[in-house]
Motif scaffolding. Structure first.
Motif, mmCIF file in Angstrom:
data_model
loop_
_atom_site.group_PDB
_atom_site.id
_atom_site.type_symbol
_atom_site.label_atom_id
_atom_site.label_comp_id
_atom_site.label_asym_id
_atom_site.label_seq_id
_atom_site.Cartn_x
_atom_site.Cartn_y
_atom_site.Cartn_z
ATOM 1 N N LEU A 12 5.405 -3.979 -7.368
ATOM 2 C CA LEU A 12 6.781 -4.218 -6.935
ATOM 3 C C LEU A 12 7.782 -3.776 -7.988
ATOM 4 N N LEU A 13 7.468 -4.025 -9.252
ATOM 5 C CA LEU A 13 8.335 -3.548 -10.326
ATOM 6 C C LEU A 13 8.426 -2.023 -10.303
ATOM 7 N N TYR A 14 7.299 -1.377 -10.084
ATOM 8 C CA TYR A 14 7.290 0.087 -10.064
ATOM 9 C C TYR A 14 8.094 0.637 -8.897
ATOM 10 N N ARG A 15 7.966 0.003 -7.739
ATOM 11 C CA ARG A 15 8.737 0.458 -6.588
ATOM 12 C C ARG A 15 10.233 0.369 -6.880
ATOM 13 N N GLY A 16 10.679 -0.752 -7.447
ATOM 14 C CA GLY A 16 12.092 -0.889 -7.779
ATOM 15 C C GLY A 16 12.530 0.102 -8.838
ATOM 16 N N PHE A 17 11.663 0.331 -9.822
ATOM 17 C CA PHE A 17 11.982 1.277 -10.891
ATOM 18 C C PHE A 17 12.137 2.683 -10.328
ATOM 19 N N LYS A 18 11.237 3.089 -9.443
ATOM 20 C CA LYS A 18 11.317 4.427 -8.865
ATOM 21 C C LYS A 18 12.493 4.578 -7.912
ATOM 22 N N ASN A 19 12.880 3.477 -7.246
ATOM 23 C CA ASN A 19 14.052 3.541 -6.371
ATOM 24 C C ASN A 19 15.296 3.885 -7.168
ATOM 25 N N SER A 33 0.815 -1.209 0.000
ATOM 26 C CA SER A 33 0.000 0.000 0.000
ATOM 27 C C SER A 33 0.851 1.263 0.000
ATOM 28 N N THR A 34 2.138 1.129 0.308
ATOM 29 C CA THR A 34 3.020 2.293 0.313
ATOM 30 C C THR A 34 3.501 2.647 -1.076
ATOM 31 N N VAL A 35 3.248 1.778 -2.063
ATOM 32 C CA VAL A 35 3.677 2.034 -3.433
ATOM 33 C C VAL A 35 2.725 3.037 -4.072
ATOM 34 N N CYS A 36 3.264 4.144 -4.523
ATOM 35 C CA CYS A 36 2.433 5.178 -5.125
ATOM 36 C C CYS A 36 2.353 4.955 -6.624
ATOM 37 N N PRO A 62 14.190 7.943 -9.748
ATOM 38 C CA PRO A 62 13.175 8.771 -9.063
ATOM 39 C C PRO A 62 12.363 9.649 -10.004
ATOM 40 N N SER A 63 12.951 10.028 -11.133
ATOM 41 C CA SER A 63 12.227 10.890 -12.067
ATOM 42 C C SER A 63 11.127 10.137 -12.800
#
Length: 254
Positions: free
Chosen positions: A93-100, A68-71, A103-104
């Motif tokens: 999960l893929l999006y969280r890793g991608f944004k890590n 739920s913390t993934v925006c 960040p842009s």
């Protein structure tokens, strides 16, 4: 907090110790004790690099509170569920890793090249990374968005055989005119050998890139007109057992 199993994700992917290249007809020389193809590929993906997100195995998916913390915009996520072969949780999960890592929210070519170069330190991966970036950059705008990333990733990892072959053809078709020329395949092969470096084992001959191009066209160019069309490419690949086996190389990776 990550579990021990999460920290060890992908650590046992060691079965592909040699870089067999069925599409170009041979085994490019390899250096001993280097990462396997699968490990290199996974390391390239922002979500799978060391210290990033865990593997997306159902047994390893974090609980709903963590997810739920993934925006991410719900409408965009729902659309990608329809467009890809990933579930909603996998995309989160893929999006969280991608944004890590980005960040842009997008990856430019220089960043892409920098990431890729870390895993081929013995050679120059600049040109091959350029070709690969262009294959991911489906909108041809000089940036790979998360959407671009997962659409290609879905094909590479979970697409049908035909989808995977079409993606590979698009990679080799550098000017995207619907056919692969000798010049294009020569550029691809030189970029691969540059990436592998000069000190390979066994050592390669100076003629190796040309030999691979000749083998590719002997196998693929059915009417000997000097170009390989998508129809020739698909027909030849689908009849070649080695190529068909290579198409399953990344099955069940995530």
């Amino acid at each position: 907090m990550k579990s021990r199993s999460q920290d060890q994700s992908f650590s046992d992917s060691r079965e592909l110790d040699r870089s067999y290249d069925p599409l170009t007809g041979g085994n490019p020389p390899t250096r001993p004790n280097k990462k396997t193809i699968k490990q290199r590929f996974l390391k390239l993906l922002p979500c799978c690099r060391s210290g990033s997100s865990p593997s997306i195995n159902q047994s390893n998916i974090a609980d709903d509170g963590e997810l739920s913390t993934v925006c991410y915009r719900p409408e965009g996520l729902d659309r990608l569920v329809q467009q890809t072969n990933f579930s909603k949780k996998e995309l989160q999960l893929l999006y969280r890793g991608f944004k890590n890592e980005c960040p842009s929210g997008v990856v430019n070519e220089e960043t892409f090249k920098s990431i890729y170069s870390q895993f081929f330190p013995q050679g120059d991966s600049t040109m091959y990374a350029h070709f690969l970036f262009e294959a991911f950059d489906t909108h041809n705008n000089g940036a790979v968005s998360f959407e671009d990333f997962v659409l290609s990733l879905s094909i590479i990892l979970r697409g049908s055989i035909t989808d995977k072959l079409n993606w590979a053809f698009n990679l080799y078709d550098l000017n995207k005119d619907g056919c692969i020329t000798r010049e294009e395949m020569t550029d691809i092969m030189h970029s691969i050998y540059d990436m592998m470096g000069k000190y390979t084992y066994p050592s390669m001959k100076d003629s190796a890139p040309k030999d691979h191009v000749d083998s590719f066209f002997q196998k693929m160019d059915k009417n000997n007109d000097g170009v390989v069309t998508i129809e020739e490419f698909l027909e030849t690949c689908q009849k070649d057992e080695n190529i068909m086996q290579s198409m399953h190389m990344f099955d069940n990776v995530i």
